[in-house]
Design a protein around this motif. Structure first.
Motif, PDB file in Angstrom:
ATOM      1  N   THR A   1      54.960  25.462 -28.942  1.00 12.83           N
ATOM      2  CA  THR A   1      55.543  26.761 -29.300  1.00 12.83           C
ATOM      3  C   THR A   1      57.037  26.845 -29.029  1.00 12.83           C
ATOM      4  O   THR A   1      57.808  27.304 -29.877  1.00 12.83           O
ATOM      5  CB  THR A   1      54.801  27.894 -28.563  1.00 12.83           C
ATOM      6  OG1 THR A   1      53.390  27.656 -28.632  1.00 12.83           O
ATOM      7  CG2 THR A   1      55.118  29.242 -29.183  1.00 12.83           C
TER       8      THR A   1
ATOM      9  N   ALA B   1      48.647  28.344 -29.712  1.00 11.98           N
ATOM     10  CA  ALA B   1      50.063  28.299 -29.341  1.00 11.98           C
ATOM     11  C   ALA B   1      50.144  27.772 -27.910  1.00 11.98           C
ATOM     12  O   ALA B   1      49.802  28.475 -26.948  1.00 11.98           O
ATOM     13  CB  ALA B   1      50.686  29.689 -29.440  1.00 11.98           C
TER      14      ALA B   1
ATOM     15  N   TRP C   1      51.867  26.536 -24.459  1.00  7.47           N
ATOM     16  CA  TRP C   1      52.975  27.192 -23.769  1.00  7.47           C
ATOM     17  C   TRP C   1      53.437  26.395 -22.564  1.00  7.47           C
ATOM     18  O   TRP C   1      52.641  25.749 -21.894  1.00  7.47           O
ATOM     19  CB  TRP C   1      52.519  28.582 -23.307  1.00  7.47           C
ATOM     20  CG  TRP C   1      53.655  29.557 -23.144  1.00  7.47           C
ATOM     21  CD1 TRP C   1      54.285  29.874 -21.969  1.00  7.47           C
ATOM     22  CD2 TRP C   1      54.280  30.329 -24.172  1.00  7.47           C
ATOM     23  NE1 TRP C   1      55.283  30.800 -22.219  1.00  7.47           N
ATOM     24  CE2 TRP C   1      55.297  31.107 -23.554  1.00  7.47           C
ATOM     25  CE3 TRP C   1      54.087  30.459 -25.543  1.00  7.47           C
ATOM     26  CZ2 TRP C   1      56.106  31.984 -24.274  1.00  7.47           C
ATOM     27  CZ3 TRP C   1      54.889  31.325 -26.259  1.00  7.47           C
ATOM     28  CH2 TRP C   1      55.886  32.081 -25.625  1.00  7.47           C
TER      29      TRP C   1
ATOM     30  N   VAL D   1      47.403  32.007 -26.681  1.00  4.77           N
ATOM     31  CA  VAL D   1      48.487  31.293 -25.998  1.00  4.77           C
ATOM     32  C   VAL D   1      47.882  30.596 -24.793  1.00  4.77           C
ATOM     33  O   VAL D   1      47.260  31.244 -23.946  1.00  4.77           O
ATOM     34  CB  VAL D   1      49.593  32.273 -25.565  1.00  4.77           C
ATOM     35  CG1 VAL D   1      50.648  31.544 -24.732  1.00  4.77           C
ATOM     36  CG2 VAL D   1      50.230  32.942 -26.777  1.00  4.77           C
TER      37      VAL D   1
END
Length: 300
Positions: free
Chosen positions: A5, A52, A54, A110
């Motif tokens: 990301t 996503a 992180w 996420v």
């Protein structure tokens, strides 16, 4: 599909003019750029699942302990008992919370891990996945994950979103003369100034690839150098001189593949239209939000 990301939103920030602003005057170029990237990636590669990944810790202390120069040039503030503060342009830093909001509105999970980078999250999810995986990144270190037998590819953004490269074992071999499972050792020897990794002085990509072709892996190269076999005296001396670095660098460069990230519900579902509309109105995300919403809705 696993998104690196931060790699993507940094690229979006630098690729979309910062004249794109929200009603409060805050730039939203990185947000809109990232949404457009997601729309294109989902439409082009048609994933069924999307995560996503992180950076919960962009510069883990355990990596710094092994190589103190690791990403040191990007540190703007050292923080005791917490991740150091990374140099991020203020207009981008202000957009990161909005990016988190946008991902939530679109229903994209996420996933991060304490004391680990997004690379390690990607490595673990890709290795533990029971379906094919596309890793989207501008970071060459993730080339080490490419695995044709398991359907793990890298969609490389390093040449821009209009010129994406899909990397398989064949393309890695053609590009570098090594297999993906040799890439981490290759990167250790070559070094990477952008990550503060010095590499082996005097050994570039061509020599590193030649050594790996002859000796298989870094352990084989080090053993051959110690025995004075299979390489010129000059190269041998360079390998021997770098012994301390070579003892620790593989642990820094190799992505972690064993993180227990728990169950991740990554299947793409239709976004909450009201949440997307509200977010788009609040931050002037307009057509970028619409495109991302439509792309995900088409895959749900």
């Amino acid at each position: 599909m696993l998104l690196d990301t931060a790699s993507l939103y940094f690229r979006a920030f630098h690729g979309v003019p910062d004249t794109v602003k929200a009603p409060d005057g805050r730039p939203v170029n990185a947000v809109r750029g990232l949404l457009d990237m997601i729309a294109k990636l989902v439409t082009t590669y048609e994933p069924t699942h999307l995560v996503a990944c992180w950076d919960d810790d962009w510069r883990p202390q355990w990596r710094v302990d092994l190589i103190p120069s690791y990403k040191a040039h990007r540190v703007v503030e050292v923080v005791e008992d917490a991740p150091d503060v990374e140099e991020v342009p203020d207009p981008l830093e202000a957009q990161v919370p909005i990016i988190r909001e946008a991902l939530a509105a679109l229903g994209i999970p996420v996933v991060g891990a304490p004391e680990h980078e997004a690379d390690d999250v990607i490595g673990s999810l890709a290795t533990q996945s029971d379906i094919p995986v596309d890793v989207v990144t501008g970071d060459r270190d993730l080339f080490q994950l490419v695995d044709d037998t398991r359907g793990v590819r890298v969609i490389y953004t390093g040449r821009g979103m209009s010129n994406l490269e899909v990397l398989t074992e064949e393309t890695i071999v053609a590009k570098y003369g090594i297999r993906p499972d040799q890439y981490a050792d290759f990167a250790v020897m070559r070094g990477d100034a952008s990550d503060g990794l010095p590499g082996v002085a005097g050994v570039g990509e061509k020599t590193a690839a030649t050594l790996l072709a002859a000796h298989g892996d870094l352990a084989g190269i080090i053993a051959a150098a110690a025995a004075g076999e299979g390489m010129s005296a000059g190269v041998r001396n360079k390998i021997v001189a770098a012994a301390d670095y070579l003892a620790v660098a593989p642990t820094v460069v190799e992505v972690v593949r064993t993180l227990d990230l728990g169950p991740v519900d990554a299947r793409i579902t239709a976004p909450d239209a009201d949440a997307v509309d509200a977010l788009a109105a609040q931050w002037s995300l307009g057509s970028s939000a619409e495109r991302a919403d439509a792309a995900l809705r088409a895959r749900a």
